[in-house]
Scaffold this active site. Structure first.
Site, PDB file in Angstrom:
ATOM      1  N   LYS A 211       0.836  -1.197   0.000  1.00  0.00           N
ATOM      2  CA  LYS A 211       0.000   0.000   0.000  1.00  0.00           C
ATOM      3  C   LYS A 211       0.875   1.253   0.000  1.00  0.00           C
ATOM      4  O   LYS A 211       1.572   1.534   0.963  1.00  0.00           O
ATOM      5  CB  LYS A 211      -0.887   0.046   1.253  1.00  0.00           C
ATOM      6  CG  LYS A 211      -1.895   1.205   1.169  1.00  0.00           C
ATOM      7  CD  LYS A 211      -2.474   1.604   2.505  1.00  0.00           C
ATOM      8  CE  LYS A 211      -1.719   2.701   3.190  1.00  0.00           C
ATOM      9  NZ  LYS A 211      -1.751   4.017   2.528  1.00  0.00           N
ATOM     10  N   GLU A 287      10.729   1.132   9.958  1.00  0.00           N
ATOM     11  CA  GLU A 287      11.613   2.288   9.739  1.00  0.00           C
ATOM     12  C   GLU A 287      10.789   3.507  10.102  1.00  0.00           C
ATOM     13  O   GLU A 287       9.883   3.880   9.365  1.00  0.00           O
ATOM     14  CB  GLU A 287      12.023   2.394   8.266  1.00  0.00           C
ATOM     15  CG  GLU A 287      12.763   1.206   7.711  1.00  0.00           C
ATOM     16  CD  GLU A 287      14.217   1.161   8.130  1.00  0.00           C
ATOM     17  OE1 GLU A 287      14.670   2.061   8.860  1.00  0.00           O
ATOM     18  OE2 GLU A 287      14.892   0.204   7.727  1.00  0.00           O
ATOM     19  N   CYS A 321      13.653  11.253   5.924  1.00  0.00           N
ATOM     20  CA  CYS A 321      13.631  10.637   7.259  1.00  0.00           C
ATOM     21  C   CYS A 321      14.921  10.845   8.023  1.00  0.00           C
ATOM     22  O   CYS A 321      14.912  10.956   9.235  1.00  0.00           O
ATOM     23  CB  CYS A 321      13.307   9.159   7.142  1.00  0.00           C
ATOM     24  SG  CYS A 321      14.219   8.366   5.848  1.00  0.00           S
ATOM     25  N   GLU A 418      10.064  15.860  15.755  1.00  0.00           N
ATOM     26  CA  GLU A 418      10.445  15.824  14.349  1.00  0.00           C
ATOM     27  C   GLU A 418       9.517  16.754  13.553  1.00  0.00           C
ATOM     28  O   GLU A 418       8.312  16.739  13.756  1.00  0.00           O
ATOM     29  CB  GLU A 418      10.271  14.389  13.838  1.00  0.00           C
ATOM     30  CG  GLU A 418      10.598  14.220  12.374  1.00  0.00           C
ATOM     31  CD  GLU A 418      10.302  12.811  11.857  1.00  0.00           C
ATOM     32  OE1 GLU A 418       9.300  12.214  12.297  1.00  0.00           O
ATOM     33  OE2 GLU A 418      11.072  12.333  11.019  1.00  0.00           O
TER      34      GLU A 418
HETATM   35  P1  TAP Z   1       2.403   7.708   8.640  1.00  0.00           P
HETATM   36  O1  TAP Z   1       1.252   8.542   8.917  1.00  0.00           O
HETATM   37  O2  TAP Z   1       2.901   6.791   9.690  1.00  0.00           O
HETATM   38  O3  TAP Z   1       2.041   6.888   7.323  1.00  0.00           O
HETATM   39  C1  TAP Z   1       2.871   5.942   6.735  1.00  0.00           C
HETATM   40  C2  TAP Z   1       2.026   4.925   6.007  1.00  0.00           C
HETATM   41  O4  TAP Z   1       1.242   4.192   6.950  1.00  0.00           O
HETATM   42  C3  TAP Z   1       1.031   5.540   5.032  1.00  0.00           C
HETATM   43  O5  TAP Z   1       0.906   4.691   3.908  1.00  0.00           O
HETATM   44  C4  TAP Z   1      -0.245   5.561   5.855  1.00  0.00           C
HETATM   45  O6  TAP Z   1      -1.434   5.595   5.096  1.00  0.00           O
HETATM   46  C5  TAP Z   1      -0.124   4.240   6.590  1.00  0.00           C
HETATM   47  N1  TAP Z   1      -0.957   4.124   7.799  1.00  0.00           N
HETATM   48  C6  TAP Z   1      -1.468   5.109   8.562  1.00  0.00           C
HETATM   49  N2  TAP Z   1      -2.208   4.579   9.554  1.00  0.00           N
HETATM   50  C7  TAP Z   1      -2.168   3.235   9.423  1.00  0.00           C
HETATM   51  C8  TAP Z   1      -2.737   2.140  10.136  1.00  0.00           C
HETATM   52  N3  TAP Z   1      -3.491   2.331  11.199  1.00  0.00           N
HETATM   53  N4  TAP Z   1      -2.485   0.896   9.703  1.00  0.00           N
HETATM   54  C9  TAP Z   1      -1.712   0.673   8.626  1.00  0.00           C
HETATM   55  N5  TAP Z   1      -1.164   1.664   7.903  1.00  0.00           N
HETATM   56  C10 TAP Z   1      -1.376   2.940   8.302  1.00  0.00           C
HETATM   57  O7  TAP Z   1       3.650   8.553   8.223  1.00  0.00           O
HETATM   58  P2  TAP Z   1       3.706   9.679   7.112  1.00  0.00           P
HETATM   59  O8  TAP Z   1       3.114  10.909   7.667  1.00  0.00           O
HETATM   60  O9  TAP Z   1       3.196   9.179   5.823  1.00  0.00           O
HETATM   61  O10 TAP Z   1       5.279   9.825   6.941  1.00  0.00           O
HETATM   62  C11 TAP Z   1       6.031  10.621   7.756  1.00  0.00           C
HETATM   63  C12 TAP Z   1       6.796   9.803   8.760  1.00  0.00           C
HETATM   64  O11 TAP Z   1       7.509   8.735   8.142  1.00  0.00           O
HETATM   65  C13 TAP Z   1       7.839  10.613   9.460  1.00  0.00           C
HETATM   66  O12 TAP Z   1       7.753  10.422  10.837  1.00  0.00           O
HETATM   67  C14 TAP Z   1       9.157  10.072   8.945  1.00  0.00           C
HETATM   68  O13 TAP Z   1      10.233  10.184   9.806  1.00  0.00           O
HETATM   69  C15 TAP Z   1       8.826   8.676   8.656  1.00  0.00           C
HETATM   70  N6  TAP Z   1       9.728   8.132   7.639  1.00  0.00           N
HETATM   71  C16 TAP Z   1      10.682   7.296   8.049  1.00  0.00           C
HETATM   72  C17 TAP Z   1      11.548   6.783   7.142  1.00  0.00           C
HETATM   73  C18 TAP Z   1      12.582   5.840   7.595  1.00  0.00           C
HETATM   74  S1  TAP Z   1      13.402   5.082   6.472  1.00  0.00           S
HETATM   75  N7  TAP Z   1      12.807   5.609   8.826  1.00  0.00           N
HETATM   76  C19 TAP Z   1      11.427   7.097   5.797  1.00  0.00           C
HETATM   77  C20 TAP Z   1      10.441   7.968   5.415  1.00  0.00           C
HETATM   78  C21 TAP Z   1       9.583   8.474   6.360  1.00  0.00           C
HETATM   79  P3  TAP Z   1      -2.056   6.983   4.532  1.00  0.00           P
HETATM   80  O14 TAP Z   1      -1.945   6.832   3.072  1.00  0.00           O
HETATM   81  O15 TAP Z   1      -3.473   7.029   5.006  1.00  0.00           O
HETATM   82  O16 TAP Z   1      -1.248   8.090   5.097  1.00  0.00           O
END
Ligand code: TAP
Length: 516
Positions: A211, A287, A321, A418
């Site tokens: 997804k 991650e 990230c 963050e």
């Molecule tokens: P999240 O809100 O955690 O979303 C990540 C993914 O998880 C999205 O596809 C999201 O769907 C999905 N998701 C949300 N709730 C879920 C649930 N209850 N069950 C299963 N999946 C669910 O993060 P974001 O806002 O997209 O990204 C930002 C964060 O990612 C930051 O904290 C950043 O540090 C972290 N990040 C970390 C890394 C590494 S490598 N450590 C790399 C990139 C980003 P939706 O499509 O609905 O949002």
């Protein structure tokens, strides 16, 4: 209504000779783009039963298209297709070397379509085109090639065990794929996050239900089309756009999914780990977020320090990230450092990510932009000095000024949370007490990355040893490579992407003991 008619007007006939789909056809970046907007399940593009997602261009807030989304039933179908492909399909019958050849072919097709993929990534996520070409797409292709090369090199061991005398014994291990894997990824590097996980997952011989983030799902669907063209058998790759709470959650909780690879926020990661345990104790790797410290000593080359500090924070408009979430600058060089960083930040070319002269694009989506504005407000309220930026730009699109805060005190909001945006957070330190600055750099619940700039090798090595983070950059920053393992400590999660170690996340070891 308006949105719908705009979308219908853009839809054309199928774009691919090999696979039929309802294509979105548009012109951008001096090229004709044609890409899918439906779920990719069992080798076919199909409509979903979930509420469609509207994909918005963050540069001008226009609607790109509507994307089908997967309901719980759609996810169930995708998982069952992946299970069948794993157990009975061609994928389960071909040799590891043939699997590698298919993945190399996929990488070649991605290379042939890289301008298209990069344009789409740019339109959908706001990434500057030149960066999208080099990093978002370029590193994705490298990742596929790197793991394609691993396919026929995954091997077990023979183990000397004690014999059941007078008989003899032999133990050997097999590295086996886990089965159906679920992948859930964020929006900051949409195609690259898919590739980092899926390439290792498929190289190990698994099948996958993935997804993408709902705000930026388009390159994942174009990738699905290319995977079919490459001849990856039906059911091996299934892409199911949708919301995290419905589609993501359905993957995480599915009883036939045996491994879940997640990149995203710490908060959601914690929820996911709980669900993985409760559903069927599926293996999980996470991650998660970061607040990576970058420590700049007084002997660092000032020009290099300014350049690296800026890219450590502003790279991919801060949606990175491993972005340096805190910068510690030695007190004797602080004023000069700030003056030079501000002067350089003023020169950043902000604008349409498709223009070749642009180096800084819009934030990914509106909610994220709003979060950054709130972040700045909280920083100002707690008394930090806003040296530069902090505002939304007065133009259409989700543009946010690169921002610099100084005099940030330890333990407060700016020092611990963050932002995931282009916000530089500067504090000073005295190099007379090395242990103290390392302790301050470690005073975070995160442990994703870190950096140190100094000419003193002992100081650099001491820092590298004592810092509690999965990655340490010395006199560089953001230097990730497909061959180098990547992943966090503490609340930044566990498990590695990239490098040989990533394969372990998608393999299980079987021990076979023979008596003769
Ligand atoms: P999240 O809100 O955690 O979303 C990540 C993914 O998880 C999205 O596809 C999201 O769907 C999905 N998701 C949300 N709730 C879920 C649930 N209850 N069950 C299963 N999946 C669910 O993060 P974001 O806002 O997209 O990204 C930002 C964060 O990612 C930051 O904290 C950043 O540090 C972290 N990040 C970390 C890394 C590494 S490598 N450590 C790399 C990139 C980003 P939706 O499509 O609905 O949002």
């Amino acid at each position: 209504e308006l949105v719908n008619s705009a979308i219908l007007a853009k839809r054309g006939a199928s774009a691919s000779q090999n696979i039929a789909y309802e294509a979105v056809v548009l012109q951008a970046n001096n090229m004709d783009l044609s890409f899918p907007r439906q779920l990719f399940v069992n080798g076919k593009f199909v409509n979903g039963r979930g509420k469609p997602i509207v994909s918005v261009n963050p540069h001008d807030e226009s609607v790109i298209c509507s994307v089908e989304s997967a309901s719980i039933e759609d996810v169930d179908e995708a998982v069952k297709a992946a299970k069948k492909a794993f157990e009975e399909g061609e994928w389960s019958k071909i040799s590891a070397r043939e699997r590698g050849a298919l993945l190399f072919k996929l990488a070649d097709l991605m290379e042939q379509h890289k301008e298209e993929l990069a344009t789409l990534e740019s339109l959908d996520s706001g990434a500057v085109y030149t960066l999208a070409l080099k990093t978002h797409v370029g590193m994705s292709i490298e990742t596929w090639r790197y793991f394609a090369g691993w396919c026929d090199k995954i091997q077990g061991a023979t183990v000397p065990i004690s014999h059941a005398r007078p008989n003899r014994n032999l133990t050997m291990t097999r590295k086996e794929p886990i089965g159906v894997c679920g992948l859930v990824t964020p929006w900051n590097y949409p195609l690259m996050m898919l590739s980092w996980k899926m390439a290792a997952c498929l190289a190990a011989g698994n099948t996958v239900v993935m997804k993408p983030a709902q705000t930026s799902a388009l390159t994942a669907l174009k990738f699905a089309e290319l995977s079919a063209k490459a001849g990856i058998p039906p059911g091996v790759i299934n892409i199911v756009p949708g919301s995290g709470s419905i589609t993501g959650n359905a993957i995480v909780n599915h009883h036939l999914v045996r491994k879940l690879g997640f990149t995203g926020s710490t908060e959601i990661g914690q929820m996911i780990m709980r669900s993985c345990a409760d559903s069927n104790l599926k293996k999980v790797s996470l991650e998660l977020g970061g607040k990576s410290p970058l420590v700049i000593f007084e002997d660092a080359d000032m020009q290099q320090a300014v350049r690296l500090a800026m890219s450590s924070v502003f790279f991919n408009k801060g949606e990175n990230c491993i972005a340096a979430g805190r910068i510690f600058v030695e007190e004797r060089i602080l004023d000069e450092f700030l003056d030079r960083v501000v002067a350089e930040t003023k020169k950043i070319a902000i604008g349409d990510p498709l223009n070749r002269g642009t180096s800084h694009g819009p934030q990914n989506h509106k909610a994220h932009l709003d979060k950054l504005l709130e972040f700045v407000e909280k920083g100002v309220k707690e008394g930090a000095r806003l040296v530069y930026g902090g505002r939304r730009l007065d133009r259409p699109g989700f543009y946010f000024e690169p921002t610099i805060f100084a005099d940030v005190r330890d333990g407060g909001f700016l020092a611990t949370e963050e932002s995931f945006g282009p916000i530089m957070i500067v504090s000073s330190f005295s190099s007379n007490d090395l242990d103290k600055v390392i302790a301050r750099a470690n005073a975070t619940e995160y442990g994703l990355a870190s950096g140190v700039l100094t000419k003193d090798i002992s100081r650099a090595l001491r820092f590298a040893e004592k810092i509690d983070a999965g990655t340490v950059f010395v006199n560089t920053y953001n230097k990730t490579d497909v061959a180098a393992p990547f992943g966090g400590f503490k609340r930044s999660g566990f498990g590695k992407d990239l490098g040989q170690e990533a394969l372990n996340e998608y393999l299980k070891t079987k021990t076979i003991t023979i008596e003769y």
